[in-house]
Design an enzyme around this catalytic site. Structure first.
Site, mmCIF file in Angstrom:
data_model
loop_
_atom_site.group_PDB
_atom_site.id
_atom_site.type_symbol
_atom_site.label_atom_id
_atom_site.label_comp_id
_atom_site.label_asym_id
_atom_site.label_seq_id
_atom_site.Cartn_x
_atom_site.Cartn_y
_atom_site.Cartn_z
ATOM 1 N N HIS A 7 -3.059 26.094 -15.207
ATOM 2 C CA HIS A 7 -3.772 24.960 -14.232
ATOM 3 C C HIS A 7 -3.055 24.311 -13.157
ATOM 4 C CE1 HIS A 7 -2.140 22.524 -17.522
ATOM 5 N NE2 HIS A 7 -2.150 21.625 -16.579
ATOM 6 N N HIS A 79 0.709 18.318 -10.468
ATOM 7 C CA HIS A 79 1.425 19.292 -11.040
ATOM 8 C C HIS A 79 1.043 20.694 -11.054
ATOM 9 C CE1 HIS A 79 -0.350 17.726 -14.861
ATOM 10 N NE2 HIS A 79 -0.158 19.102 -15.254
ATOM 11 N N GLU A 130 4.970 22.075 -15.014
ATOM 12 C CA GLU A 130 4.699 21.983 -16.456
ATOM 13 C C GLU A 130 4.643 23.439 -16.853
ATOM 14 O OE1 GLU A 130 0.485 20.515 -17.552
ATOM 15 O OE2 GLU A 130 1.225 20.601 -19.593
HETATM 16 C C1 LIG Z 1 0.411 17.374 -21.380
HETATM 17 C C2 LIG Z 1 -0.952 17.156 -21.244
HETATM 18 C C3 LIG Z 1 -1.588 17.255 -20.121
HETATM 19 C C4 LIG Z 1 -1.684 18.846 -20.260
HETATM 20 O O1 LIG Z 1 -1.713 19.649 -18.974
HETATM 21 O O2 LIG Z 1 -1.716 19.332 -21.273
HETATM 22 C C5 LIG Z 1 -0.826 17.022 -18.850
HETATM 23 O O3 LIG Z 1 -0.514 17.649 -17.968
HETATM 24 S S1 LIG Z 1 -0.472 15.420 -19.024
HETATM 25 C C6 LIG Z 1 0.320 15.090 -17.201
HETATM 26 C C7 LIG Z 1 0.963 13.626 -17.194
HETATM 27 N N1 LIG Z 1 2.212 13.502 -17.927
HETATM 28 C C8 LIG Z 1 3.374 13.685 -17.078
HETATM 29 O O4 LIG Z 1 3.164 13.838 -15.766
HETATM 30 C C9 LIG Z 1 4.635 13.687 -17.863
HETATM 31 C C10 LIG Z 1 5.708 14.159 -16.834
HETATM 32 N N2 LIG Z 1 5.817 13.351 -15.657
HETATM 33 C C11 LIG Z 1 6.824 12.092 -15.802
HETATM 34 O O5 LIG Z 1 7.707 12.006 -16.704
HETATM 35 C C12 LIG Z 1 6.658 11.172 -14.736
HETATM 36 O O6 LIG Z 1 5.312 11.421 -13.938
HETATM 37 C C13 LIG Z 1 7.914 11.582 -13.377
HETATM 38 C C14 LIG Z 1 9.245 11.433 -14.186
HETATM 39 C C15 LIG Z 1 7.644 12.909 -12.982
HETATM 40 C C16 LIG Z 1 7.393 10.770 -12.261
HETATM 41 O O7 LIG Z 1 7.508 9.265 -13.005
HETATM 42 P P1 LIG Z 1 7.248 8.089 -11.728
HETATM 43 O O8 LIG Z 1 6.562 8.352 -10.581
HETATM 44 O O9 LIG Z 1 6.984 6.986 -12.628
HETATM 45 O O10 LIG Z 1 8.896 8.015 -11.660
HETATM 46 P P2 LIG Z 1 9.626 7.793 -10.246
HETATM 47 O O11 LIG Z 1 8.698 6.844 -9.251
HETATM 48 O O12 LIG Z 1 10.847 7.499 -10.411
HETATM 49 O O13 LIG Z 1 9.514 9.218 -9.498
HETATM 50 C C17 LIG Z 1 10.605 9.911 -9.031
HETATM 51 C C18 LIG Z 1 10.579 10.770 -8.009
HETATM 52 O O14 LIG Z 1 9.578 11.562 -8.271
HETATM 53 C C19 LIG Z 1 8.365 11.510 -7.241
HETATM 54 N N3 LIG Z 1 7.389 12.277 -8.141
HETATM 55 C C20 LIG Z 1 6.595 11.593 -9.231
HETATM 56 N N4 LIG Z 1 5.614 12.328 -9.446
HETATM 57 C C21 LIG Z 1 5.667 13.328 -8.794
HETATM 58 C C22 LIG Z 1 4.723 14.346 -8.906
HETATM 59 N N5 LIG Z 1 3.881 14.673 -9.771
HETATM 60 N N6 LIG Z 1 4.881 15.349 -7.827
HETATM 61 C C23 LIG Z 1 6.012 15.212 -6.880
HETATM 62 N N7 LIG Z 1 7.020 14.231 -6.899
HETATM 63 C C24 LIG Z 1 6.620 13.342 -7.834
HETATM 64 C C25 LIG Z 1 8.375 10.314 -7.061
HETATM 65 O O15 LIG Z 1 7.750 9.967 -5.679
HETATM 66 C C26 LIG Z 1 9.742 9.903 -6.798
HETATM 67 O O16 LIG Z 1 10.499 10.381 -5.593
HETATM 68 P P3 LIG Z 1 11.127 9.428 -4.696
HETATM 69 O O17 LIG Z 1 11.358 9.980 -3.488
HETATM 70 O O18 LIG Z 1 12.396 8.909 -5.167
HETATM 71 O O19 LIG Z 1 10.141 8.404 -4.142
HETATM 72 CO CO LIG Z 2 -1.138 19.652 -17.230
#
Ligand SMILES: CC[C@H](C(=O)O)C(=O)SCCNC(=O)CCNC(=O)[C@H](O)C(C)(C)COP(=O)(O)OP(=O)(O)OC[C@H]1O[C@@H](n2cnc3c(N)ncnc32)[C@H](O)[C@@H]1OP(=O)(O)O
Ligand SMILES: [Co+2]
Length: 134
Positions: A7, A79, A130
């Site tokens: 997805h 993602h 993912e």
């Molecule tokens: C599993 C159930 C379901 C499924 O498919 O079955 C799902 O998909 S659930 C989806 C939701 N769960 C997750 O996304 C878990 C993994 N994600 C994380 O742990 C966080 O979202 C993380 C660590 C990727 C980012 O968290 P956060 O935004 O709070 O942290 P930062 O602000 O420190 O971000 C660090 C840096 O990464 C950039 N960032 C954040 N999210 C994304 C993204 N989706 N795509 C690209 N870049 C991303 C953010 O802008 C920061 O960049 P910087 O240049 O430092 O500003």
């Molecule tokens: Co997902």
């Protein structure tokens, strides 16, 4: 290592409104919402002939997508989920190559009832990946 795209995920501010738009404006088949408290999201799946779109809304105070939505209040691509045959072997290979696996590195059960892991977006060209074992 990588199989099919399972997805593409889009974070939305209002999952009911987004589901309505996909169903009525885009004529798509959209599942009923699933709350996933352990992942901090509510999801629906848009069923397509060759893959799915996952629409995500934050659930709870500690949602991992809250910061993303704050930065992108209209929503946005969040993602891409690739299928893998053996998520532990994939994880070990990725960790050995220096990639960061998010969380504690152990797969959790995702929306499809299958083990999933996430790889840091900064390691893969600004794209959150993912992996889902199928
Ligand atoms: C599993 C159930 C379901 C499924 O498919 O079955 C799902 O998909 S659930 C989806 C939701 N769960 C997750 O996304 C878990 C993994 N994600 C994380 O742990 C966080 O979202 C993380 C660590 C990727 C980012 O968290 P956060 O935004 O709070 O942290 P930062 O602000 O420190 O971000 C660090 C840096 O990464 C950039 N960032 C954040 N999210 C994304 C993204 N989706 N795509 C690209 N870049 C991303 C953010 O802008 C920061 O960049 P910087 O240049 O430092 O500003
Ligand atoms: Co997902």
């Amino acid at each position: 290592m990588l199989g099919r795209i399972n997805h593409i995920a889009i974070v939305v501010p209002d999952i009911a409104a987004a589901s309505k738009a996909y169903r009525e404006t885009l004529g798509a088949t959209v599942s009923q919402p699933q709350t996933l408290p352990e992942h901090g999201v509510t999801v629906v799946f848009v069923e397509l002939p060759n893959t799915k779109v996952e629409l995500l809304e934050p659930l709870g105070e500690a949602s991992p997508i809250a910061a993303f939505l704050a930065k992108n209040p209209d929503g946005g691509m969040h993602h891409i989920c690739y299928e893998v045959a053996d998520i532990l072997a994939a994880r070990d290979k990725l960790v050995a190559s220096g990639a960061r696996v998010l969380g504690n590195g152990e797969p959790k059960i995702g929306a499809h009832g299958k083990p999933v892991l996430f790889l840091h977006p900064k390691d893969f060209f600004g794209t959150l990946i993912e992996l889902e074992q199928v």
